[in-house]
Scaffold this motif. Structure first.
Motif, short mmCIF file in Angstrom:
data_model
loop_
_atom_site.label_atom_id
_atom_site.label_comp_id
_atom_site.label_asym_id
_atom_site.label_seq_id
_atom_site.Cartn_x
_atom_site.Cartn_y
_atom_site.Cartn_z
N ASN A 45 -49.94 88.29 -74.69
CA ASN A 45 -50.79 87.61 -75.67
C ASN A 45 -50.73 86.11 -75.44
O ASN A 45 -49.68 85.57 -75.10
N VAL A 46 -51.87 85.44 -75.64
CA VAL A 46 -51.95 83.98 -75.54
C VAL A 46 -52.62 83.47 -76.81
O VAL A 46 -53.72 83.90 -77.14
N GLU A 47 -51.93 82.57 -77.52
CA GLU A 47 -52.48 81.98 -78.74
C GLU A 47 -52.56 80.47 -78.55
O GLU A 47 -51.54 79.83 -78.31
N PRO A 48 -53.75 79.89 -78.66
CA PRO A 48 -53.84 78.43 -78.51
C PRO A 48 -53.25 77.71 -79.73
O PRO A 48 -53.33 78.20 -80.85
N ILE A 142 -53.98 71.99 -77.59
CA ILE A 142 -53.04 71.10 -76.92
C ILE A 142 -51.94 71.89 -76.20
O ILE A 142 -51.26 71.34 -75.35
N ALA A 143 -51.77 73.16 -76.54
CA ALA A 143 -50.76 74.00 -75.89
C ALA A 143 -51.13 75.46 -76.15
O ALA A 143 -52.08 75.76 -76.88
N TYR A 144 -50.36 76.35 -75.51
CA TYR A 144 -50.60 77.79 -75.66
C TYR A 144 -49.26 78.49 -75.86
O TYR A 144 -48.33 78.27 -75.08
N ASP A 145 -49.17 79.30 -76.91
CA ASP A 145 -47.99 80.15 -77.11
C ASP A 145 -48.26 81.45 -76.36
O ASP A 145 -49.20 82.18 -76.67
N VAL A 146 -47.39 81.73 -75.38
CA VAL A 146 -47.60 82.87 -74.48
C VAL A 146 -46.50 83.90 -74.71
O VAL A 146 -45.32 83.57 -74.63
N PRO A 160 -48.45 74.38 -71.31
CA PRO A 160 -49.56 73.43 -71.43
C PRO A 160 -50.92 74.03 -71.07
O PRO A 160 -51.95 73.48 -71.44
N GLU A 161 -50.95 75.15 -70.34
CA GLU A 161 -52.21 75.77 -69.92
C GLU A 161 -52.16 77.28 -70.16
O GLU A 161 -51.09 77.86 -70.21
N ASP A 162 -53.31 77.88 -70.23
CA ASP A 162 -53.41 79.33 -70.35
C ASP A 162 -53.08 79.95 -68.99
O ASP A 162 -53.76 79.66 -68.00
N PRO A 163 -52.06 80.81 -68.90
CA PRO A 163 -51.66 81.32 -67.58
C PRO A 163 -52.53 82.45 -67.05
O PRO A 163 -52.45 82.77 -65.86
#
Length: 187
Positions: A45-48, A142-146, A160-163
């Motif tokens: 999961n990726v949450e901005p 500004i960031a992404y919780d992965v 710092p980026e969406d992987p």
């Protein structure tokens, strides 16, 4: 003689510190090398994470004027004409060919004579306008919780980026040399 005695006393008092320094702990004698490899983890999961910026600016807001409450306004300056039928329209078109236009009348007037301003006979459509502060809100990531899984264990990192679907990770293995291992290693 006093100086020699003081010098000898100073050397003897420093002797135990030198002996203790030579008997250092065994874990400090060996440099432990870190074993590093790179691998890929599966992204779950990726949450901005958004930064919210607020700004205020002033804008002119006007209330629309309803034309239903006003009397009809003659915009063209001509008198309203009733529908006369085919013959009436034909007669009007023939009459307009022989009628003098406003441009011809102006050409005949002397150049010094100022042209009269058109009279404002009808009510003007005015709007009720006022300056109002308008708030705007802008959001940008500004960031992404992965959330990702590596060898059955779930992890969460802020990046710092969406992987994307896979995340390249650095795996480091270092042996732990704790106090219990140090005590067992010395005779």
């Amino acid at each position: 003689m006093k100086t020699t005695a003081l010098l000898t006393l100073a050397c003897l008092s420093a002797l135990p510190a030198v002996v203790l320094a030579q008997e250092a702990e065994p874990r400090n004698r060996v440099v432990i090398v870190e074993n590093v490899k790179f691998d890929y983890a599966q992204v779950l999961n990726v949450e901005p994470v958004f930064q919210t910026l607020r700004a205020t600016r002033t804008e002119e807001h006007c209330e629309p004027v309803s034309t239903r409450t006003l009397a009809p306004v003659n915009v063209t300056g001509e008198e309203p004409v009733e529908d006369k039928g085919r013959i009436g329209r034909l007669w009007d078109s023939v009459r307009s060919m022989f009628k003098r236009t406003d441009e011809e009348v102006l050409e005949e007037l002397p150049a010094e004579a100022p042209t009269p301003a058109p009279a404002n006979t009808g009510p003007m459509l005015t709007r009720d306008c006022r300056i109002v502060p308008v708030g705007r809100e802008f959001r940008r990531p500004i960031a992404y919780d992965v959330d990702y899984v590596y060898k059955g264990t779930k992890y969460r990192s802020r990046l710092p980026e969406d992987p994307g679907n896979r995340l390249k990770i650095r795996v480091s293995i270092t042996p732990w040399v704790g106090p219990e291992q140090a005590a067992a290693g010395t005779p």
